[in-house]
Scaffold this motif. Structure first.
Motif, PDB file in Angstrom:
ATOM      1  N   HIS A  30       0.881  -1.145  -0.099  1.00  0.00           N
ATOM      2  CA  HIS A  30       0.054  -0.006   0.068  1.00  0.00           C
ATOM      3  C   HIS A  30       0.973   1.304  -0.090  1.00  0.00           C
ATOM      4  O   HIS A  30       1.269   1.636   1.064  1.00  0.00           O
ATOM      5  N   HIS A  32       1.410   5.535  -1.821  1.00  0.00           N
ATOM      6  CA  HIS A  32       0.713   6.358  -2.641  1.00  0.00           C
ATOM      7  C   HIS A  32       2.058   7.337  -3.367  1.00  0.00           C
ATOM      8  O   HIS A  32       2.417   8.465  -2.828  1.00  0.00           O
ATOM      9  N   GLU A 135      -8.372   2.232  -1.679  1.00  0.00           N
ATOM     10  CA  GLU A 135      -8.782   2.174  -0.263  1.00  0.00           C
ATOM     11  C   GLU A 135     -10.372   2.566  -0.193  1.00  0.00           C
ATOM     12  O   GLU A 135     -10.617   3.744  -0.544  1.00  0.00           O
ATOM     13  N   HIS A 196      -5.886  -2.563   5.289  1.00  0.00           N
ATOM     14  CA  HIS A 196      -4.735  -1.724   5.256  1.00  0.00           C
ATOM     15  C   HIS A 196      -4.495  -1.002   6.448  1.00  0.00           C
ATOM     16  O   HIS A 196      -5.156  -0.579   7.411  1.00  0.00           O
ATOM     17  N   ASP A 246       1.998   2.711   3.363  1.00  0.00           N
ATOM     18  CA  ASP A 246       1.138   3.982   3.424  1.00  0.00           C
ATOM     19  C   ASP A 246       1.784   5.313   3.074  1.00  0.00           C
ATOM     20  O   ASP A 246       1.481   6.284   3.422  1.00  0.00           O
TER      21      ASP A 246
END
Ligand SMILES: [Zn+2]
Length: 300
Positions: A30, A32, A135, A196, A246
């Motif tokens: 996970h 970004h 998500e 997550h 994350d």
């Protein structure tokens, strides 16, 4: 630079240096990669987008420490499109697409806006390297009660999209453990469901494990005050564990507060090895096998 000037620069700026490489390939379930921390230009809700060169350099830095498989996660229509496009062009990337629960519950999501945005998520979920819907979920911390009905409707719609496309569901759960289980039990969870940045205690971990869900642990696992999180990780069967950053959020110790990056995953994997009393190489192998069971193969 004086010591205080350099620590100031560190807090605000560069991600920390890469840790020692892992002895066997692992992953970041996970991340970004699109998000650059800092001030958002006026009128641009996403903020500053990372450049292709920076993204490629960040992926190469992750691969250099044996973090070879990454899942790039969208939180709205523009970032979901971006995630799908990156996965299509980059062998180390698979994508997840969704409207974040705070996006769905922020008041602008009248029925028509939500329907149009969900139709685009549904369309993106059909792409071959989009392997998850997420998500999605519920956030009872940042969204107030007035946004909860829209948030739940969006969550239910995302569960349906994941099931129809036969892809994994990636859950964002902030202070909504029981409510999320209620909705999943009611709808019927997809075959592969990942929590997550798992944030529950031992009891909630047991409730997830017994339903066959996968628990993905982030850098929060390394924080000093995370005793109950470590307890949750310790009781989870190793085959139901994943690991994530994350990034650019939730940077593991000893770098908490600085920007996160996928190449810092080894810090969390090493913590997980200690907590679960698993040797590092079998743990990496298990994490990779679980990721490929959940998301399919990367075909690198
Ligand atoms: Zn996220």
């Amino acid at each position: 630079m004086s010591r205080s000037a350099s620590s100031r620069a560190n807090r605000r700026g560069e991600p920390p240096p890469s840790p020692e490489p892992l002895p066997s390939p692992a992953l970041d379930s996970h991340t970004h990669l699109d998000i650059v921390l800092g001030e958002r230009p006026a009128g641009d809700e996403h903020g500053k987008w990372a450049s292709d060169d920076d993204v490629d350099a960040e992926i190469a830095a992750a691969v250099a420490v044996n973090v070879t498989r990454l899942v790039q996660v969208g939180v709205d229509v523009p970032s979901s499109r971006w995630s799908a496009a990156l996965a299509a062009r980059h062998p180390n990337i698979l994508a997840a697409v969704a409207l974040h629960p705070n996006e769905a519950g922020d008041g602008k999501a009248d029925g028509q806006w939500l329907d149009t945005a969900l139709a685009e998520i549904d369309r993106l979920a059909a792409q071959p390297r989009v392997r998850a819907v997420g998500e999605t979920g519920l956030d009872r911390y940042r969204t107030g009660p007035e946004g909860w009905p829209a948030q739940e409707a969006s969550f239910r719609a995302h569960i349906d999209i994941a099931k129809r496309h036969g892809v994994a569901l990636v859950i964002h759960d902030r202070e909504a453990h029981k409510e999320i289980l209620r909705v999943l039990d009611d709808e019927g969870a997809p075959e592969h469901t990942v929590f997550h940045c798992f944030s529950g205690d031992a009891d909630f971990a047991r409730a997830c494990v017994e339903r066959g869900f996968v628990l993905s642990f982030a850098g929060t696992l390394t924080f000093g005050n995370a005793g109950s999180l470590r307890e949750a990780a310790a009781l989870t069967p190793v085959g139901q564990l994943l690991v994530e950053t994350d990034s650019p959020f939730l940077t593991p110790m000893p770098y908490r507060g600085r920007p996160n990056a996928s190449r810092l995953v080894p810090l969390t994997v090493r913590a997980l090895a200690e907590i679960t009393q698993t040797e590092l190489i079998p743990l990496c192998e298990s994490l990779t096998a679980t990721a490929e069971r959940v998301f399919g193969t990367w075909e690198m």
